[in-house]
Write an enzyme that holds these catalytic residues in place. Structure first.
Site, PDB file in Angstrom:
ATOM      1  N   ASP A   1     -19.627  -5.991 -10.029  1.00 56.95           N
ATOM      2  CA  ASP A   1     -18.601  -4.992  -9.714  1.00 56.95           C
ATOM      3  C   ASP A   1     -17.521  -4.888 -10.786  1.00 56.95           C
ATOM      4  OD1 ASP A   1     -19.848  -4.353  -7.350  1.00 56.95           O
ATOM      5  OD2 ASP A   1     -18.472  -5.485  -6.071  1.00 56.95           O
TER       6      ASP A   1
ATOM      7  N   LYS B   1     -11.920  -0.794  -4.547  1.00 50.41           N
ATOM      8  CA  LYS B   1     -13.010   0.197  -4.484  1.00 50.41           C
ATOM      9  C   LYS B   1     -13.542   0.276  -3.069  1.00 50.41           C
ATOM     10  CE  LYS B   1     -16.563  -2.873  -4.007  1.00 50.41           C
ATOM     11  NZ  LYS B   1     -17.412  -2.976  -2.782  1.00 50.41           N
TER      12      LYS B   1
END
EC number: 2.7.1.148
Length: 313
Positions: A146, A19
């Site tokens: 996350d 990401k």
């Protein structure tokens, strides 16, 4: 404990993306030790693969770049994910997990979180559990801030500690180059440095001192419109100053990427990987080459996003 239900597969492999935080706005330090976030995630096409194989006893192995830096004991987040899923269903966590790493280790791109998300899905399929998606996402949130986004992929606004996700519309592909630094940065260290810098600047670091973070409407509109120029004007990372304070050489990497044609450059998450936004794939390839030969990073990887989340392959 009972043994898991029989499943036809002996090995299940799941691919999970890295990401980039196109916006990472960090609120003040709360009493519980966390910071509230407005975290706009974009999954990108650099992947780890997590393979779960039936085994008599739990085991974890790692291959790929920087594999030696990845813990291979019970502390590994992927191993913890397998144990958490097994405990939730009252079964033994008898599995061999193999992590094939391609996401930079400790690079601010959520490689460890991706592995945890991949392990949850791989073990769920291997053990024939059919855990509902919402329950898997709840387990992801227990493992780390996350991890839910690594499971979901695409683009999303993360609030709370980053684990409360709102999917975002993206109007096209965005092209990136990731400049990989030598060595990693500890995320807790970067947050502590962010707090220290805020105190040193006189603004204060507590949640009563720092405004509640919110997503940039201009940035969300740029994502919806698929407009790299507009996105370049709005990308932001509140942790960048802290990462640069701990690793001053990253300033040279950022300068090299911008001089090589990037529309914008920023530290990815807590760093030390630097992310550069480009207008198209050809520009990304040229910028990656320029960064590789600049001497300011260990490697430069072109790719694009959004990418899908955890996927059985």
């Amino acid at each position: 404990m009972s043994q898991p239900a029989a499943a036809p597969a002996r090995t299940v492999t799941v691919r999970v993306p890295a990401k980039v935080n196109v916006q990472l706005s960090v609120g003040g330090l709360r009493a519980d030790g966390f910071h509230p976030l407005a975290n706009v995630f974009l999954a990108v096409g650099l992947y780890d693969s997590v393979s779960a194989t039936r085994a008599e006893t739990p085991r974890l192995t790692v291959s790929g770049p920087d594999a030696a830096l990845v813990p291979q004991d019970r502390s590994n987040l992927a191993a913890r994910a397998a144990r958490l899923l097994a405990q939730r269903h009252g079964i033994e966590a008898a599995v061999h997990l193999h992590l094939a790493k391609d996401i930079p280790v400790a690079g601010g791109m959520a490689g460890g979180s991706a592995d945890a998300a991949g392990a949850l899905l791989a073990c769920d399929r291997l053990w024939g559990l059919d855990t509902p998606r919402e329950e898997l996402l709840a387990l992801c949130a227990e493992l780390g801030s996350d991890v839910p986004f690594s499971f979901a992929g695409g683009a999303a606004l993360g609030q709370g500690r980053g684990e409360v996700l709102t999917p975002l519309e993206v109007g096209g592909d965005f092209h990136w180059v990731f400049a990989v630094a030598d060595g990693g940065l500890s995320t807790p260290d970067v947050y502590r440095e962010c707090d220290r810098l805020r105190e040193a600047e006189g603004t204060g670091a507590a949640d009563t001192d720092v405004p509640e973070p919110v997503a940039s409407e201009a940035l969300l509109a740029a994502l919806r419109g698929g407009d790299p120029q507009a996105l370049a004007a709005t990308v932001h990372n509140d942790l960048q100053a802290a990462a640069l304070s701990l690793r001053p050489a990253l300033a040279e990497t950022l300068t090299a990427g911008l001089e090589a044609g990037a529309l914008a450059g920023l530290v990815s998450g807590s760093g030390p990987t630097c992310a550069f936004l480009l207008p198209d794939a050809d520009s990304a390839a040229r910028t990656a080459h320029a960064l590789t030969t600049s001497g300011t990073c260990r490697a430069a990887r072109p790719t694009s996003g959004p990418a899908p989340g955890a996927t059985v392959v």
